[in-house]
Motif scaffolding. Structure first.
Motif, short mmCIF file in Angstrom:
data_model
loop_
_atom_site.label_atom_id
_atom_site.label_comp_id
_atom_site.label_asym_id
_atom_site.label_seq_id
_atom_site.Cartn_x
_atom_site.Cartn_y
_atom_site.Cartn_z
N VAL A 307 0.83 -1.20 0.00
CA VAL A 307 0.00 0.00 0.00
C VAL A 307 0.87 1.25 0.00
O VAL A 307 0.61 2.21 -0.75
CB VAL A 307 -0.96 0.00 1.21
N VAL A 308 1.92 1.26 0.80
CA VAL A 308 2.83 2.41 0.83
C VAL A 308 3.52 2.59 -0.52
O VAL A 308 3.63 3.72 -1.03
CB VAL A 308 3.86 2.26 1.97
N ALA A 309 3.95 1.50 -1.12
CA ALA A 309 4.58 1.58 -2.43
C ALA A 309 3.62 2.11 -3.48
O ALA A 309 4.00 2.86 -4.39
CB ALA A 309 5.13 0.21 -2.85
N ALA A 310 2.33 1.73 -3.37
CA ALA A 310 1.32 2.24 -4.30
C ALA A 310 1.15 3.75 -4.13
O ALA A 310 0.99 4.48 -5.12
CB ALA A 310 0.00 1.52 -4.08
N ILE A 311 1.16 4.22 -2.88
CA ILE A 311 1.08 5.65 -2.62
C ILE A 311 2.28 6.35 -3.26
O ILE A 311 2.14 7.41 -3.91
CB ILE A 311 1.02 5.93 -1.11
N GLU A 312 3.45 5.78 -3.08
CA GLU A 312 4.66 6.37 -3.66
C GLU A 312 4.56 6.43 -5.19
O GLU A 312 4.94 7.44 -5.80
CB GLU A 312 5.87 5.54 -3.24
N LYS A 313 4.05 5.36 -5.79
CA LYS A 313 3.93 5.36 -7.26
C LYS A 313 2.90 6.37 -7.72
O LYS A 313 3.09 7.05 -8.74
CB LYS A 313 3.58 3.97 -7.76
N ALA A 314 1.80 6.50 -6.98
CA ALA A 314 0.80 7.51 -7.33
C ALA A 314 1.38 8.91 -7.24
O ALA A 314 0.92 9.83 -7.93
CB ALA A 314 -0.41 7.38 -6.42
N ALA A 315 2.41 9.07 -6.40
CA ALA A 315 3.08 10.36 -6.26
C ALA A 315 4.13 10.59 -7.33
O ALA A 315 4.76 11.65 -7.36
CB ALA A 315 3.71 10.47 -4.87
N GLY A 316 4.35 9.59 -8.19
CA GLY A 316 5.29 9.75 -9.28
C GLY A 316 6.60 9.03 -9.11
O GLY A 316 7.49 9.13 -9.98
N MET A 317 6.77 8.29 -8.02
CA MET A 317 8.01 7.54 -7.81
C MET A 317 8.00 6.25 -8.61
O MET A 317 6.95 5.71 -8.95
CB MET A 317 8.20 7.24 -6.32
N ASP A 318 9.19 5.75 -8.91
CA ASP A 318 9.33 4.51 -9.66
C ASP A 318 9.26 3.33 -8.70
O ASP A 318 10.18 3.11 -7.91
CB ASP A 318 10.67 4.51 -10.41
N ARG A 319 8.17 2.59 -8.74
CA ARG A 319 7.99 1.43 -7.86
C ARG A 319 7.46 0.26 -8.68
O ARG A 319 6.50 0.40 -9.44
CB ARG A 319 7.01 1.75 -6.74
N ASP A 320 8.12 -0.89 -8.53
CA ASP A 320 7.70 -2.10 -9.24
C ASP A 320 6.70 -2.84 -8.34
O ASP A 320 7.07 -3.68 -7.53
CB ASP A 320 8.91 -2.98 -9.55
N LEU A 321 5.45 -2.52 -8.47
CA LEU A 321 4.43 -3.06 -7.57
C LEU A 321 4.25 -4.57 -7.71
O LEU A 321 4.06 -5.26 -6.70
CB LEU A 321 3.10 -2.33 -7.78
N PRO A 322 4.30 -5.14 -8.92
CA PRO A 322 4.18 -6.61 -9.01
C PRO A 322 5.29 -7.34 -8.25
O PRO A 322 5.04 -8.39 -7.65
CB PRO A 322 4.25 -6.87 -10.52
N VAL A 323 6.51 -6.81 -8.27
CA VAL A 323 7.60 -7.44 -7.53
C VAL A 323 7.33 -7.39 -6.03
O VAL A 323 7.52 -8.38 -5.31
CB VAL A 323 8.94 -6.76 -7.86
N ILE A 324 6.85 -6.26 -5.55
CA ILE A 324 6.52 -6.14 -4.12
C ILE A 324 5.36 -7.08 -3.77
O ILE A 324 5.35 -7.71 -2.71
CB ILE A 324 6.18 -4.69 -3.78
N ALA A 325 4.40 -7.20 -4.68
CA ALA A 325 3.28 -8.11 -4.45
C ALA A 325 3.76 -9.55 -4.32
O ALA A 325 3.25 -10.32 -3.49
CB ALA A 325 2.27 -7.99 -5.58
N ARG A 326 4.73 -9.94 -5.13
CA ARG A 326 5.25 -11.31 -5.03
C ARG A 326 5.93 -11.54 -3.68
O ARG A 326 5.88 -12.65 -3.13
CB ARG A 326 6.25 -11.58 -6.15
N THR A 327 6.57 -10.51 -3.15
CA THR A 327 7.18 -10.62 -1.82
C THR A 327 6.12 -10.86 -0.75
O THR A 327 6.28 -11.68 0.15
CB THR A 327 7.99 -9.35 -1.49
N VAL A 328 5.01 -10.12 -0.87
CA VAL A 328 3.91 -10.32 0.06
C VAL A 328 3.35 -11.74 -0.07
O VAL A 328 3.09 -12.42 0.93
CB VAL A 328 2.79 -9.28 -0.19
N GLU A 329 3.17 -12.19 -1.29
CA GLU A 329 2.64 -13.53 -1.53
C GLU A 329 3.50 -14.60 -0.87
O GLU A 329 2.98 -15.55 -0.28
CB GLU A 329 2.54 -13.80 -3.03
N ALA A 330 4.82 -14.44 -0.97
CA ALA A 330 5.72 -15.43 -0.36
C ALA A 330 5.54 -15.46 1.16
O ALA A 330 5.61 -16.52 1.79
CB ALA A 330 7.16 -15.11 -0.72
N ARG A 331 5.28 -14.31 1.75
CA ARG A 331 5.13 -14.23 3.21
C ARG A 331 3.82 -14.83 3.69
O ARG A 331 3.75 -15.40 4.78
CB ARG A 331 5.22 -12.77 3.65
N ILE A 332 2.76 -14.74 2.89
CA ILE A 332 1.43 -15.16 3.34
C ILE A 332 0.97 -16.45 2.67
O ILE A 332 -0.19 -16.86 2.86
CB ILE A 332 0.39 -14.05 3.10
#
Length: 357
Positions: A307-332
């Motif tokens: 969610v924080v990374a999505a906020i950052e991307k909405a603000a114009g920052m370069d964030r690879d959201l699918p990669v972060i999502a895969r990290t979350v998936e591995a944890r849960i």
């Protein structure tokens, strides 16, 4: 005849007992969950909010958080404030009628009306524009904000949002009952509090499923505040009116021009993620949809880094959201909470019974 009188007397006595239980229960809930922020008179309603001023050198624009049905400002503030404080100006608020906010005589019982109230609160605090983050029912308000307050919108982040018409447009029976004149008032003043108190733990389990409910979630997020009669009625009116709002609003989502990011779990037992989240990504030009496997209805708690990374991307920052999502998936990946208890029967919001969203 005496038997009929005795039955009437018994029913009246039972109602009085339930009214007493509700009054005492509501008093205890308020004692245990006091207001933690400030108040402002907005559009005839006394709104409760927590405003975190901007740091000296913010790296993000202001961020406004809109909670879902049955919840209050703590539901997003607890998981997300620690990750964003010191980076941006933050505004968490109890939506009109929820938490410690009053409803008022205006149009703040609709998503569009609540979006207007939020914009007015931003004016009161000197916030010109912001990234708007909405969870579940708050997603409908977030979309309304993007439509009606386009010049105030820096970006939109939808978290397990409820934004589109769903099959049949039905809501849970107790929402519909609560909106019935007189009878609904009687129900909220008698049965809702004791019944909800018995169901709230199981309900939270199913809202988070298949992910486990964080320890002390109900207490920390002050979820029992929704079991007070006035809040219960406001919540029911919101949810019962969502389908009508979505019918009118969804065809206009193509008018939204702000950057939009949609986060959704593929195991959401509360909303039709395949309708709402997919619909937002389809209807809002340039919107990015991020799916997370084995994630339920609470990405704001379970996938807070996403969610924080999505906020950052909405603000114009370069964030690879699918990669972060895969990290979350591995944890849960191994989460199985609620199996055999929580049936994946989709509803528009706040399901199953009396649960936050």
């Amino acid at each position: 005849m005496n038997l009929i009188y005795a039955l009437i007397a018994f029913l009246l006595a039972l109602l009085l007992v339930l009214v007493g239980i509700t009054r005492v229960g509501s008093w205890l809930i308020e004692r245990r969950n006091p207001a933690i922020g400030s108040f402002a008179e907005i559009d005839g309603a006394r709104l409760h909010y927590v405003h975190v001023p901007a740091p000296e050198n913010p790296d993000l624009p202001p961020i406004v958080f809109i909670h879902g049905a049955s919840a209050n400002l703590r539901d997003q503030m607890i998981p997300l404030r620690p990750l964003l404080e010191g980076r941006a100006e933050l505004l968490f608020l109890d939506r009109p009628g929820h938490g410690w906010s009053g409803r008022g005589p205006g149009n703040n019982g609709t998503p569009a009306g609540q979006a207007a109230s939020i914009a007015a609160l931003m004016d009161h605090l000197g916030i010109r524009d912001a990234i708007i983050v909405g969870h579940s029912f708050g997603g409908a308000i977030t979309a309304a904000f993007g439509l009606e307050q386009a010049d105030r919108t820096r970006g939109l982040v939808f978290v397990a949002a409820a934004t589109h018409p769903w099959p049949g447009g039905k809501t849970s029976w107790y929402y519909k009952l609560t909106t019935v004149p007189v009878l609904g008032w009687l129900f909220s003043e008698t049965f809702a509090n004791p019944a909800g108190s018995l169901r709230i733990v199981a309900a939270a389990t199913c809202v988070f499923a298949p992910n486990p409910v964080p320890e002390a979630y109900l207490d920390e997020a002050s979820i029992p505040l929704v079991l007070r009669p006035r809040a219960f009625r406001a919540n029911a009116i919101d949810v019962e009116g969502l389908y009508r709002h979505a019918l009118a609003a969804a065809p206009r989502y193509g008018e939204i021009t702000a950057p939009a990011i949609v986060i959704s779990g593929d195991y959401d037992t509360v909303v039709y993620e395949e309708l709402h989240s997919t619909g937002l990504a389809r209807d809002i030009p340039g919107a990015e949809l991020v799916w997370v496997k084995n994630l339920g209805h609470k990405p704001d708690w379970i996938a807070r880094e996403l969610v924080v990374a999505a906020i950052e991307k909405a603000a114009g920052m370069d964030r690879d959201l699918p990669v972060i999502a895969r990290t979350v998936e591995a944890r849960i990946a191994g989460d199985r909470s609620g199996e055999g208890v929580c049936v994946n029967e989709k509803a528009p919001t706040a399901e199953p019974e009396l649960a936050p969203e």
